[in-house]
Design a protein around this motif. Structure first.
Motif, PDB file in Angstrom:
ATOM      1  N   PRO A   1       0.848  -1.197   0.000  1.00  0.00           N
ATOM      2  CA  PRO A   1       0.000   0.000   0.000  1.00  0.00           C
ATOM      3  C   PRO A   1       0.885   1.249   0.000  1.00  0.00           C
ATOM      4  O   PRO A   1       2.098   1.152   0.240  1.00  0.00           O
ATOM      5  CB  PRO A   1      -0.761  -0.114   1.327  1.00  0.00           C
ATOM      6  N   PRO A   2       0.295   2.422  -0.286  1.00  0.00           N
ATOM      7  CA  PRO A   2       1.095   3.657  -0.298  1.00  0.00           C
ATOM      8  C   PRO A   2       1.838   3.833   1.032  1.00  0.00           C
ATOM      9  O   PRO A   2       1.254   3.621   2.098  1.00  0.00           O
ATOM     10  CB  PRO A   2       0.049   4.758  -0.478  1.00  0.00           C
ATOM     11  N   PHE A   3       3.116   4.206   0.953  1.00  0.00           N
ATOM     12  CA  PHE A   3       3.905   4.383   2.170  1.00  0.00           C
ATOM     13  C   PHE A   3       3.356   5.550   2.991  1.00  0.00           C
ATOM     14  O   PHE A   3       2.916   6.546   2.440  1.00  0.00           O
ATOM     15  CB  PHE A   3       5.376   4.652   1.827  1.00  0.00           C
ATOM     16  N   ALA A   4       3.436   5.400   4.305  1.00  0.00           N
ATOM     17  CA  ALA A   4       2.900   6.439   5.194  1.00  0.00           C
ATOM     18  C   ALA A   4       3.749   6.559   6.455  1.00  0.00           C
ATOM     19  O   ALA A   4       3.260   6.442   7.570  1.00  0.00           O
ATOM     20  CB  ALA A   4       1.438   6.142   5.545  1.00  0.00           C
ATOM     21  N   GLY A   5       5.040   6.783   6.241  1.00  0.00           N
ATOM     22  CA  GLY A   5       5.900   7.013   7.396  1.00  0.00           C
ATOM     23  C   GLY A   5       5.816   8.456   7.856  1.00  0.00           C
ATOM     24  O   GLY A   5       5.101   9.266   7.287  1.00  0.00           O
TER      25      GLY A   5
ATOM     26  N   ASP B   1      -7.506  11.967   7.465  1.00  0.00           N
ATOM     27  CA  ASP B   1      -8.021  10.654   7.055  1.00  0.00           C
ATOM     28  C   ASP B   1      -8.979  10.057   8.085  1.00  0.00           C
ATOM     29  O   ASP B   1      -9.552   9.001   7.843  1.00  0.00           O
ATOM     30  CB  ASP B   1      -6.866   9.651   6.888  1.00  0.00           C
ATOM     31  N   ALA B   2      -9.094  10.695   9.250  1.00  0.00           N
ATOM     32  CA  ALA B   2      -9.849  10.081  10.348  1.00  0.00           C
ATOM     33  C   ALA B   2     -10.981  10.989  10.806  1.00  0.00           C
ATOM     34  O   ALA B   2     -10.782  12.178  11.042  1.00  0.00           O
ATOM     35  CB  ALA B   2      -8.921   9.781  11.513  1.00  0.00           C
TER      36      ALA B   2
ATOM     37  N   TRP C   1       4.028   1.808   7.098  1.00  0.00           N
ATOM     38  CA  TRP C   1       2.588   2.082   7.042  1.00  0.00           C
ATOM     39  C   TRP C   1       2.091   2.469   8.417  1.00  0.00           C
ATOM     40  O   TRP C   1       2.635   2.081   9.434  1.00  0.00           O
ATOM     41  CB  TRP C   1       1.850   0.850   6.522  1.00  0.00           C
ATOM     42  N   LYS C   2       0.985   3.238   8.392  1.00  0.00           N
ATOM     43  CA  LYS C   2       0.477   3.859   9.608  1.00  0.00           C
ATOM     44  C   LYS C   2      -0.999   3.540   9.756  1.00  0.00           C
ATOM     45  O   LYS C   2      -1.803   3.898   8.899  1.00  0.00           O
ATOM     46  CB  LYS C   2       0.705   5.368   9.485  1.00  0.00           C
TER      47      LYS C   2
ATOM     48  N   SER D   1      -4.378   4.571   2.429  1.00  0.00           N
ATOM     49  CA  SER D   1      -4.841   3.332   1.784  1.00  0.00           C
ATOM     50  C   SER D   1      -6.356   3.254   1.666  1.00  0.00           C
ATOM     51  O   SER D   1      -6.876   2.270   1.162  1.00  0.00           O
ATOM     52  CB  SER D   1      -4.363   2.112   2.588  1.00  0.00           C
ATOM     53  N   ALA D   2      -7.071   4.280   2.159  1.00  0.00           N
ATOM     54  CA  ALA D   2      -8.532   4.198   2.217  1.00  0.00           C
ATOM     55  C   ALA D   2      -9.139   4.167   0.815  1.00  0.00           C
ATOM     56  O   ALA D   2      -8.531   4.633  -0.131  1.00  0.00           O
ATOM     57  CB  ALA D   2      -9.089   5.370   3.001  1.00  0.00           C
TER      58      ALA D   2
END
Lengths: 78, 143
Positions: free
Chosen positions: A73-77, B45-46, B127-128, B142-143
């Motif tokens: 998935p798209p990186f999100a650091g 995003d939330a 990823w978060k 990723s939504a």
């Protein structure tokens, strides 16, 4: 069989961190993933990169027996 | 790793800003720029209050962090860099990323620190997952 590794949102949608799948191209592999895991994974896959042995794969990229395919998935650091 | 990159770590332990400042400080240093990214309680995003962030990483993350830092160092002569990213479960206020850049003069230090943070955010395979107060969660991007 290619070894597929799912990460983050893709792992959640697949319900798995990985599996072995038999496909001859990346496009065929993607169809197989969706067939097995459903539309939630299909939705997440639209935003994912598929890396074959660390190199970005396209739908027509040919897969060999020992390939490792990462679903990122798209990186999100940060 | 280049000699200009003095510390890179992807860690499940709390990050230490002082250790990064020390890692880039030499007798030739005249300026140190630092950046600290912290966990905040809200996100575009939330829909709700964020209480926890869960960072996960690709198995190659350490190698990628080193190569990103090397790349930034190569484009800023005379700069020393230190950068670390936290992985695992973080609470609001915890440090997610620490980056420091030193140079003889401030302009190079600011520029390199900024570039280091931007490339890490864009290219580090992490990823978060945001956990909200109501127990629901979202994956950032990723939504």
């Amino acid at each position: 069989m290619s070894e597929v590794r799912y990460f983050a949102a893709a792992a959640e949608a697949a319900g798995s961190n990985g599996e072995s799948l038999a496909a001859t191209t990346v496009g065929e592999l993607r169809e197989l993933m969706v067939e097995r895991h459903g539309e939630e994974l299909d939705r997440v896959l639209t935003r994912c990169s598929l890396l074959v042995n660390g190199v970005r794969g396209e739908a027509d990229t040919v897969l060999a027996e020992t390939d490792v395919v990462d679903v990122l998935p798209p990186f999100a650091g940060g | 790793m280049s000699d200009a990159v003095t510390l890179t770590e992807v860690s499940s332990s709390p990050l230490d800003l002082a250790a990064h400042l020390a890692a880039v400080s030499t007798p030739a240093t005249g300026a140190v720029a630092s950046f600290v990214g912290t966990v905040r309680d809200h996100s575009p995003d939330a829909d709700g209050t964020v209480v926890v962030l869960e960072y996960s990483a690709h198995p190659d993350v350490q190698r990628v962090l080193e190569s990103l830092a090397d790349r930034v160092a190569a484009s800023h002569e005379g700069v020393l860099l230190a950068v670390s990213h936290r992985v695992g479960t973080l609470a609001v206020g915890d440090l997610a990323i620490v980056a420091c850049a030193s140079s003889a003069h401030r302009a190079e230090a600011f520029d390199a620190c900024r570039e280091l943070v931007e490339v890490v955010k864009a290219e580090l395979p992490m990823w978060k997952k945001q956990v909200l107060a109501d127990g629901s969660h979202t994956w950032v991007g990723s939504a």
